[in-house]
Enzyme design. Structure first.
Site, PDB file in Angstrom:
ATOM      1  N   CYS A  43       0.835  -1.217   0.000  1.00  0.00           N
ATOM      2  CA  CYS A  43       0.000   0.000   0.000  1.00  0.00           C
ATOM      3  C   CYS A  43       0.866   1.263   0.000  1.00  0.00           C
ATOM      4  CB  CYS A  43      -0.938  -0.020   1.208  1.00  0.00           C
ATOM      5  SG  CYS A  43      -2.067   1.376   1.239  1.00  0.00           S
ATOM      6  N   CYS A  81       0.164   4.906   7.028  1.00  0.00           N
ATOM      7  CA  CYS A  81      -0.502   4.704   8.328  1.00  0.00           C
ATOM      8  C   CYS A  81       0.484   4.023   9.302  1.00  0.00           C
ATOM      9  CB  CYS A  81      -1.752   3.845   8.153  1.00  0.00           C
ATOM     10  SG  CYS A  81      -2.786   4.420   6.792  1.00  0.00           S
ATOM     11  N   CYS A 101       0.185   0.266  10.359  1.00  0.00           N
ATOM     12  CA  CYS A 101      -0.217  -0.777   9.408  1.00  0.00           C
ATOM     13  C   CYS A 101       0.942  -1.555   8.778  1.00  0.00           C
ATOM     14  CB  CYS A 101      -1.075  -0.155   8.307  1.00  0.00           C
ATOM     15  SG  CYS A 101      -1.724  -1.427   7.191  1.00  0.00           S
ATOM     16  N   CYS A 144     -16.431  -9.711   5.125  1.00  0.00           N
ATOM     17  CA  CYS A 144     -15.822  -8.403   4.874  1.00  0.00           C
ATOM     18  C   CYS A 144     -14.534  -8.556   4.066  1.00  0.00           C
ATOM     19  CB  CYS A 144     -15.541  -7.732   6.210  1.00  0.00           C
ATOM     20  SG  CYS A 144     -14.803  -6.106   6.017  1.00  0.00           S
ATOM     21  N   CYS A 194     -19.519  -6.785   3.094  1.00  0.00           N
ATOM     22  CA  CYS A 194     -18.847  -5.582   3.587  1.00  0.00           C
ATOM     23  C   CYS A 194     -17.535  -5.468   2.824  1.00  0.00           C
ATOM     24  CB  CYS A 194     -18.583  -5.722   5.087  1.00  0.00           C
ATOM     25  SG  CYS A 194     -17.622  -4.347   5.768  1.00  0.00           S
ATOM     26  N   CYS A 203     -19.783   1.460   8.363  1.00  0.00           N
ATOM     27  CA  CYS A 203     -19.018   0.800   9.416  1.00  0.00           C
ATOM     28  C   CYS A 203     -17.792   1.673   9.637  1.00  0.00           C
ATOM     29  CB  CYS A 203     -18.615  -0.609   8.953  1.00  0.00           C
ATOM     30  SG  CYS A 203     -17.476  -1.437  10.083  1.00  0.00           S
ATOM     31  N   ARG A 221     -18.177  -3.253  17.608  1.00  0.00           N
ATOM     32  CA  ARG A 221     -17.396  -4.481  17.357  1.00  0.00           C
ATOM     33  C   ARG A 221     -16.077  -4.485  18.110  1.00  0.00           C
ATOM     34  NH1 ARG A 221     -16.868  -4.748  11.898  1.00  0.00           N
ATOM     35  NH2 ARG A 221     -18.973  -5.569  11.867  1.00  0.00           N
TER      36      ARG A 221
HETATM   37  N1  SAM Z   1      -6.798   0.371   3.081  1.00  0.00           N
HETATM   38  C1  SAM Z   1      -8.092   0.599   3.561  1.00  0.00           C
HETATM   39  C2  SAM Z   1      -8.164   1.697   4.599  1.00  0.00           C
HETATM   40  O1  SAM Z   1      -7.147   1.970   5.213  1.00  0.00           O
HETATM   41  O2  SAM Z   1      -9.238   2.220   4.790  1.00  0.00           O
HETATM   42  C3  SAM Z   1      -8.756  -0.651   4.122  1.00  0.00           C
HETATM   43  C4  SAM Z   1      -7.937  -1.632   4.903  1.00  0.00           C
HETATM   44  S1  SAM Z   1      -7.239  -1.020   6.423  1.00  0.00           S
HETATM   45  C5  SAM Z   1      -6.128  -2.285   6.854  1.00  0.00           C
HETATM   46  C6  SAM Z   1      -8.618  -1.144   7.540  1.00  0.00           C
HETATM   47  C7  SAM Z   1      -8.415  -0.742   8.970  1.00  0.00           C
HETATM   48  O3  SAM Z   1      -7.630  -1.725   9.645  1.00  0.00           O
HETATM   49  C8  SAM Z   1      -7.690   0.537   9.279  1.00  0.00           C
HETATM   50  O4  SAM Z   1      -8.492   1.668   9.133  1.00  0.00           O
HETATM   51  C9  SAM Z   1      -7.328   0.345  10.737  1.00  0.00           C
HETATM   52  O5  SAM Z   1      -8.360   0.824  11.569  1.00  0.00           O
HETATM   53  C10 SAM Z   1      -7.235  -1.171  10.873  1.00  0.00           C
HETATM   54  N2  SAM Z   1      -5.852  -1.585  11.182  1.00  0.00           N
HETATM   55  C11 SAM Z   1      -4.823  -1.665  10.329  1.00  0.00           C
HETATM   56  N3  SAM Z   1      -3.704  -2.062  10.958  1.00  0.00           N
HETATM   57  C12 SAM Z   1      -4.042  -2.250  12.261  1.00  0.00           C
HETATM   58  C13 SAM Z   1      -3.312  -2.658  13.429  1.00  0.00           C
HETATM   59  N4  SAM Z   1      -2.010  -2.922  13.368  1.00  0.00           N
HETATM   60  N5  SAM Z   1      -3.975  -2.756  14.590  1.00  0.00           N
HETATM   61  C14 SAM Z   1      -5.298  -2.466  14.644  1.00  0.00           C
HETATM   62  N6  SAM Z   1      -6.033  -2.066  13.592  1.00  0.00           N
HETATM   63  C15 SAM Z   1      -5.409  -1.951  12.412  1.00  0.00           C
HETATM   64  C1  DTB Z   2     -11.478  -2.869  11.283  1.00  0.00           C
HETATM   65  O1  DTB Z   2     -11.861  -1.885  11.949  1.00  0.00           O
HETATM   66  N1  DTB Z   2     -10.621  -3.783  11.716  1.00  0.00           N
HETATM   67  C2  DTB Z   2     -10.348  -4.753  10.684  1.00  0.00           C
HETATM   68  C3  DTB Z   2     -11.344  -4.342   9.561  1.00  0.00           C
HETATM   69  N2  DTB Z   2     -11.885  -3.130  10.060  1.00  0.00           N
HETATM   70  C4  DTB Z   2     -10.897  -4.258   8.180  1.00  0.00           C
HETATM   71  C5  DTB Z   2      -8.920  -4.793  10.284  1.00  0.00           C
HETATM   72  C6  DTB Z   2      -7.982  -5.055  11.436  1.00  0.00           C
HETATM   73  C7  DTB Z   2      -6.617  -5.211  10.867  1.00  0.00           C
HETATM   74  C8  DTB Z   2      -5.610  -5.612  11.894  1.00  0.00           C
HETATM   75  C9  DTB Z   2      -4.248  -5.707  11.297  1.00  0.00           C
HETATM   76  C10 DTB Z   2      -4.108  -6.760  10.237  1.00  0.00           C
HETATM   77  O2  DTB Z   2      -4.570  -7.901  10.420  1.00  0.00           O
HETATM   78  O3  DTB Z   2      -3.453  -6.468   9.212  1.00  0.00           O
HETATM   79 FE1  SF4 Z   3      -2.940   1.181   3.338  1.00  0.00          FE
HETATM   80 FE2  SF4 Z   3      -2.855  -0.012   5.706  1.00  0.00          FE
HETATM   81 FE3  SF4 Z   3      -3.287   2.581   5.571  1.00  0.00          FE
HETATM   82 FE4  SF4 Z   3      -5.208   0.868   4.711  1.00  0.00          FE
HETATM   83  S1  SF4 Z   3      -4.462   1.087   6.805  1.00  0.00           S
HETATM   84  S2  SF4 Z   3      -4.492   2.747   3.697  1.00  0.00           S
HETATM   85  S3  SF4 Z   3      -3.885  -0.760   3.917  1.00  0.00           S
HETATM   86  S4  SF4 Z   3      -1.406   1.530   4.932  1.00  0.00           S
END
Ligand code: SAM
Ligand code: DTB
Ligand code: SF4
Length: 364
Positions: free
Chosen positions: A104, A108, A111, A148, A179, A239, A311
């Protein structure tokens, strides 16, 4: 700047001026009345340019006051609101699938899928339709009611969206709620998702506006709100929630909840994630949050968003059964079920079955 937490919305009547006390129980019915009355009176002044109307149901200070209640009082308040709105022994179950993992372009700080961080996650292409259908079937067989699909994109390009629309249509045809979480949507994309049969779009605000820039610099809070507007405007269920334990203050945790609770229509589903710390990401090494502060956040979400599904999302693998039970008691009524979230682990399906049995919880 949104600033529902600031005084720039001072002309908006607060829940207090409308006759409920700051800490008084705001039931679904009352909330609806506050909302309609504000709209009728033309007083739900929006403090920002985006289209999402906001209603000042909860100030940040009022939410902080919830956090500061003695733990038992907070839990009692949350349980009371929960029982007024839901069956307390029923929990909705969603299963997640990462349909496009890693690589990506965003930054963030939490992430593992951001290309710029050196984590164990590799960039993979979009999954094939058949594999997605097989995963959805397995989720359905295991009792999930919603499937989802998540993609590690800043937002979908049109050529990316086309195959995802097919996935949504097929999963929907299997009798599952659908979702998707695909990042920011451009004009017209929400309509296409709606036409394909999408029931929910996940797009998290993640934290309070004033902390956002410390975690993400490649997009703004306003960008997130605009996508949420697009989703709402085509009548896809929203959501949206966030991550707790990123080093934010309690005030900022309350600030996130205020943003969500004050939307004209709060999200139908509110995921509260505990940060899963992944080596290689900037937030790895952040001081661990006291688990009871996480439980308090669930309770405050339940009280401020009485009719939303709250959730208990990422982070369950690091929580004891006792803490998870307290989250359910505080009003959480949805989980992700299945051994994996997107790239990180989740409790084994079998251990969740045992936990539900121990607590007398039924799947919705
Ligand atoms: N890329 C899209 C976005 O960022 O909206 C969708 C996928 S993103 C991985 C979805 C959500 O996963 C993020 O908004 C964040 O709230 C959650 N997330 C990602 N990494 C995480 C982590 N290490 N711990 C907890 N939540 C995480
Ligand atoms: C949300 O709030 N939590 C989920 C879903 N929406 C997409 C994602 C959590 C991701 C946790 C880190 C991972 O597994 O990469
Ligand atoms: Fe990309 Fe992860 Fe950020 Fe979603 S949360 S925009 S997958 S870097």
């Amino acid at each position: 700047m949104l600033g529902l937490s600031t005084d720039s919305c001072a002309t908006t009547p607060s829940a207090t001026t409308l006759g409920t006390t700051a800490l008084g129980a705001i039931t679904l019915g009352t909330e609806a009345i506050i909302n309609t009355e504000n709209i009728k009176a033309g007083l739900n002044k929006s403090c920002h340019s985006h289209e999402e109307k906001t209603v000042n149901r909860w100030s940040v200070d009022e939410i902080v006051a919830l956090y500061e209640l003695p733990f038992s009082d907070l839990m009692y308040r949350a349980q009371t609101v929960h029982r007024e709105n839901f069956n307390p022994n029923a929990v909705q179950v969603s299963t997640l699938l990462s349909i496009k993992t890693g690589g990506c372009s965003e930054d963030c700080g939490y992430c593992p899928q951001a290309a710029r961080y050196h984590t164990e996650v590799e960039s993979e292409p979009l999954m094939a339709l058949d594999d997605v259908i097989a995963a959805a079937q397995e989720a359905k067989d295991n009792g999930a009611s919603r499937f989802c699909m998540g993609a590690a994109w800043r937002g979908p390009k049109q050529r990316d969206l086309e195959p995802v629309l097919k996935m949504i249509a097929e999963v929907k045809a299997m009798g599952l709620e659908t979702c998707a979480t695909l990042g920011m949507l451009k004009e017209g994309q929400a309509e296409q998702l709606k036409d394909a049969g999408l029931d929910y779009y996940n797009h998290n605000l993640d934290t309070a506006p004033e902390f956002y820039g410390e975690v993400i610099t490649t997009r703004t809070y306003q960008d997130r709100l605009e996508t949420l507007d697009r989703v709402r405007s085509v009548d896809i269920n929203v959501c949206s929630g966030g991550i707790i334990g990123m080093g934010e203050s309690r005030n900022q945790r309350a600030g996130l909840l205020a943003q969500l609770a004050n939307m004209e229509r709060p999200p139908e589903s509110v995921p509260i994630n505990l940060l899963t710390q992944v080596e290689g990401t900037p937030l790895h090494g952040t001081e661990e949050l006291d688990p009871l502060e996480f439980v308090r956040t669930i309770a405050a979400a339940r009280i401020t968003m009485p009719s939303s599904f709250v959730r208990l999302s990422a982070g369950r693998q690091s929580m004891s059964d006792g803490i998870q039970a307290m989250c359910f008691l505080a009003g959480a009524n949805s989980i992700f079920y299945g051994e994996k979230l997107l790239t990180t682990g989740n409790p084994e399906a079998d251990s969740d079955k045992k936990l539900f049995a121990k607590l007398g919880i039924n799947k919705i």
